[in-house]
Design a protein around this motif. Structure first.
Motif, PDB file in Angstrom:
ATOM      1  N   PRO A 124     -13.833   8.796  13.111  1.00 34.51           N
ATOM      2  CA  PRO A 124     -14.887   7.773  13.146  1.00 34.51           C
ATOM      3  C   PRO A 124     -14.714   6.726  12.053  1.00 34.51           C
ATOM      4  CG  PRO A 124     -15.740   9.866  12.323  1.00 34.51           C
ATOM      5  CD  PRO A 124     -14.373  10.141  12.849  1.00 34.51           C
ATOM      6  N   ASP A 125     -13.986   7.061  10.988  1.00 35.03           N
ATOM      7  CA  ASP A 125     -13.800   6.119   9.885  1.00 35.03           C
ATOM      8  C   ASP A 125     -12.810   5.006  10.211  1.00 35.03           C
ATOM      9  OD1 ASP A 125     -15.549   7.594   8.344  1.00 35.03           O
ATOM     10  OD2 ASP A 125     -13.967   8.801   7.428  1.00 35.03           O
ATOM     11  N   LEU A 126     -12.059   5.142  11.305  1.00 38.51           N
ATOM     12  CA  LEU A 126     -11.027   4.153  11.620  1.00 38.51           C
ATOM     13  C   LEU A 126     -11.486   3.091  12.609  1.00 38.51           C
ATOM     14  CD1 LEU A 126      -7.825   6.409  11.878  1.00 38.51           C
ATOM     15  CD2 LEU A 126      -8.737   5.177   9.891  1.00 38.51           C
ATOM     16  N   CYS A 127     -12.642   3.275  13.231  1.00 41.12           N
ATOM     17  CA  CYS A 127     -13.074   2.344  14.279  1.00 41.12           C
ATOM     18  C   CYS A 127     -13.194   0.911  13.772  1.00 41.12           C
ATOM     19  CB  CYS A 127     -14.397   2.799  14.876  1.00 41.12           C
ATOM     20  SG  CYS A 127     -14.290   4.340  15.819  1.00 41.12           S
ATOM     21  N   SER A 128     -13.702   0.745  12.565  1.00 44.05           N
ATOM     22  CA  SER A 128     -13.920  -0.600  12.023  1.00 44.05           C
ATOM     23  C   SER A 128     -12.696  -1.150  11.304  1.00 44.05           C
ATOM     24  CB  SER A 128     -15.110  -0.590  11.057  1.00 44.05           C
ATOM     25  OG  SER A 128     -14.853   0.270   9.952  1.00 44.05           O
ATOM     26  N   LYS A 129     -11.622  -0.366  11.241  1.00 40.71           N
ATOM     27  CA  LYS A 129     -10.394  -0.812  10.579  1.00 40.71           C
ATOM     28  C   LYS A 129      -9.530  -1.598  11.558  1.00 40.71           C
ATOM     29  CE  LYS A 129     -11.169   1.623   6.773  1.00 40.71           C
ATOM     30  NZ  LYS A 129     -11.381   1.011   5.440  1.00 40.71           N
ATOM     31  N   SER A 130      -8.817  -2.590  11.034  1.00 42.36           N
ATOM     32  CA  SER A 130      -7.928  -3.350  11.907  1.00 42.36           C
ATOM     33  C   SER A 130      -6.670  -2.545  12.206  1.00 42.36           C
ATOM     34  CB  SER A 130      -7.551  -4.689  11.266  1.00 42.36           C
ATOM     35  OG  SER A 130      -6.529  -4.521  10.304  1.00 42.36           O
ATOM     36  N   TYR A 131      -6.050  -2.877  13.320  1.00 46.26           N
ATOM     37  CA  TYR A 131      -4.817  -2.201  13.740  1.00 46.26           C
ATOM     38  C   TYR A 131      -3.757  -2.261  12.649  1.00 46.26           C
ATOM     39  CZ  TYR A 131      -0.403  -1.613  16.327  1.00 46.26           C
ATOM     40  OH  TYR A 131       0.847  -1.218  16.743  1.00 46.26           O
ATOM     41  N   GLY A 132      -3.658  -3.387  11.957  1.00 48.25           N
ATOM     42  CA  GLY A 132      -2.634  -3.555  10.936  1.00 48.25           C
ATOM     43  C   GLY A 132      -3.015  -3.033   9.573  1.00 48.25           C
ATOM     44  N   GLU A 133      -4.242  -2.563   9.422  1.00 49.71           N
ATOM     45  CA  GLU A 133      -4.749  -2.127   8.124  1.00 49.71           C
ATOM     46  C   GLU A 133      -4.502  -0.649   7.866  1.00 49.71           C
ATOM     47  OE1 GLU A 133      -9.143  -2.131   5.854  1.00 49.71           O
ATOM     48  OE2 GLU A 133      -8.912  -2.838   7.928  1.00 49.71           O
ATOM     49  N   ILE A 134      -4.362   0.132   8.940  1.00 50.74           N
ATOM     50  CA  ILE A 134      -4.218   1.576   8.807  1.00 50.74           C
ATOM     51  C   ILE A 134      -2.755   1.981   8.979  1.00 50.74           C
ATOM     52  CG2 ILE A 134      -6.546   1.932   9.682  1.00 50.74           C
ATOM     53  CD1 ILE A 134      -5.245   2.891  12.332  1.00 50.74           C
TER      54      ILE A 134
END
Length: 377
Positions: A28-38
Motif C-alpha cells: 500500500p505504500d507504493l501506490c502514491s509513488k511514481s514508476y521511476g521513483e521506486i
C-alpha cells in the motif's frame, strides 16, 4: 435513497483503486509513488529456466518460470529475442543452446498474469538480438492480446522528467511498460520504447564479486559519466549478477550459481546485493536504482534488498519461495561434475598443448563453432 447513491457516485469514481485493493506492486505504500521513483526487482533472462524441464541447463538463469517469478514479487522480466525458422523466439544466445519457445506465448503468460493481478505494474525488457523491427514485435504483442495494457510515453525519443504513479497507471489500465534493446522506434507502435532513450545501465559482464561497479556503462552517451547519466532523466538499471569464468580458456561464460546466495544477499560477503545497492545509491546522489536485475532471484533472497530500498515492511500478496536452489543439482557442482574434463583440457591448451578437435568433442561436445570467439550464457 436514490439521491444518496447518486451523490456518492463521484467519490467512488474518483478513487477506483480503493474499490479493488489498497496495495500496488504488493504494498500500500507504493501506490502514491511514481514508476521511476521506486526500485523494481528484475529477473535477468526470465524465461531461461534451470530445472528438470531443461535438464538443469547451465544456460538457465532462473529456477522458476516467469509467472512464478511475478507471483513472488519480480516486476521486471527480461528475455533475448531471436529469429529461428521465420519465428520470433526466446533463445539464450542461440536457439540451439536453450529455446524457451515463442515470444508471443511468453507474452501471453504475462498477459494472463496481469489479468489475474489488476493492481500490479510489470516491465518487460527485450534484448533484440536479431534486430526485429517495431512492426515485427508489435505482431507478437498483438498475438498475445497484451497491447491494451501497454503504457505509452509522451515521446519516444527522450525520457520524461517524471513518470506517473503506480496508482495512476493501474487506474488507467496501462500496467505494462516495454523497453527494447535496441530498437528503431516507430510512432505507429508508441508503447515500444528503445531502452537506450529511457534507461542507463552499469556494467553487466562481471566475473568477480569484488568488481561490481556503479559507473554508467550503457548507452554510450553516458558511459563513464555519472553526472550526465543522472541529469539525463533516464532510469538507472543496476545489473547485479555474476558469470562464472571457469571456462575462460574457451572464452565461455555462464551464470554463476555457486555464489548466488551471497550475490543476492541483503548483507554479508563480498559483492552482496544490499551493500552494492547502498553504494550505488550514494554514488548516484541519493537516487536509488529503478531496476535491479539478478539471476536466480529467489536466492538471497533478492527481494529483501528491494524492499529495503522501497521502505516496504508490509508486503502483501506475494508467494513465498524457497531460498535454496529449488532442486537444481547444478548449483555449486557444475565444475566438479559437468565440465571437469573440459576444464582440464582447456587448461592444458592454455599451457601450450594442442588438443585435437576430437579431444574437444569427446569432453564437451562440438565446440568448434565457439573456439573462434567468446560466448556469454
Amino acid at each position: 435513497m436514490r439521491f444518496t447513491l447518486l451523490a456518492l457516485l463521484p467519490l467512488a469514481l474518483a478513487n477506483p483503486l480503493n474499490k479493488r485493493s489498497t496495495a500496488c506492486n504488493n504494498s500500500p505504500d507504493l501506490c502514491s509513488k511514481s514508476y521511476g521513483e521506486i526500485t523494481h526487482l528484475g529477473a535477468h533472462d526470465s524465461p531461461f529456466v534451470r530445472d528438470s524441464s531443461t535438464s538443469n541447463s547451465i544456460a538457465g538463469d532462473q529456477y522458476y518460470d516467469t509467472p512464478t517469478q511475478l507471483d513472488a514479487g519480480v516486476r521486471m522480466v527480461t528475455g533475448q529475442v531471436h529469429k529461428s525458422n521465420s519465428e520470433w523466439r526466446l533463445c539464450h544466445t542461440s536457439c540451439d543452446l536453450l529455446d524457451a519457445g515463442l515470444l508471443s506465448a511468453w507474452l501471453g503468460d504475462i498477459k494472463s498474469w496481469l489479468d489475474d493481478n489488476p493492481n500490479e505494474v510489470v516491465t518487460v525488457l527485450l534484448v533484440n538480438s536479431d534486430s526485429a523491427s517495431a512492426s515485427d514485435l508489435n505482431t507478437e504483442f498483438e498475438t498475445a492480446n497484451i497491447t491494451d495494457y501497454a503504457y505509452q510515453p509522451d515521446s519516444l525519443t527522450s525520457a520524461p522528467s517524471s513518470w506517473p504513479t503506480l496508482e495512476t497507471m493501474i487506474n488507467n489500465s496501462t500496467r505494462l511498460v516495454v523497453f527494447v534493446a535496441s530498437l528503431t522506434t516507430d510512432d505507429s507502435y508508441p508503447y515500444l520504447m528503445d531502452e537506450w532513450n529511457f534507461v542507463w545501465e552499469n556494467p553487466y559482464e562481471v566475473t568477480a564479486a569484488s568488481n561490481f561497479s556503479c559507473v554508467p556503462d550503457r548507452p554510450s552517451s553516458v558511459s563513464g559519466d555519472t553526472s550526465t547519466a543522472l541529469s539525463s532523466n533516464m532510469l538507472p538499471l543496476m545489473n547485479h549478477f555474476l558469470y562464472s569464468s571457469d571456462l575462460s580458456s574457451l572464452g565461455i561464460e555462464y551464470p554463476n550459481a555457486s555464489y548466488v546466495a551471497t550475490t543476492n544477499a541483503a548483507s554479508g560477503g563480498t559483492g552482496n546485493l544490499g551493500s552494492t545497492a547502498t553504494r550505488c545509491k550514494s554514488a548516484w546522489s541519493g537516487r536509488q536504482p529503478t531496476f535491479i536485475l539478478v539471476d536466480f532471484f529467489n536466492r538471497g533472497p533478492a527481494i529483501d534488498t528491494v524492499d529495503n530500498l522501497n521502505n516496504v515492511t508490509n508486503a502483501v500478496g506475494r508467494t513465498s519461495l524457497t531460498t535454496s536452489a529449488a532442486g537444481s543439482s547444478s548449483d555449486g557442482t557444475t565444475i566438479n561434475n559437468v565440465f571437469k574434463g573440459l576444464v582440464e583440457l582447456a587448461e592444458a591448451a592454455a599451457a601450450g598443448s594442442t588438443p585435437t578437435m576430437g579431444n574437444w568433442i569427446w569432453v564437451g561436445g562440438n565446440w568448434g563453432s565457439v573456439l573462434g570467439g567468446g560466448i556469454s550464457l
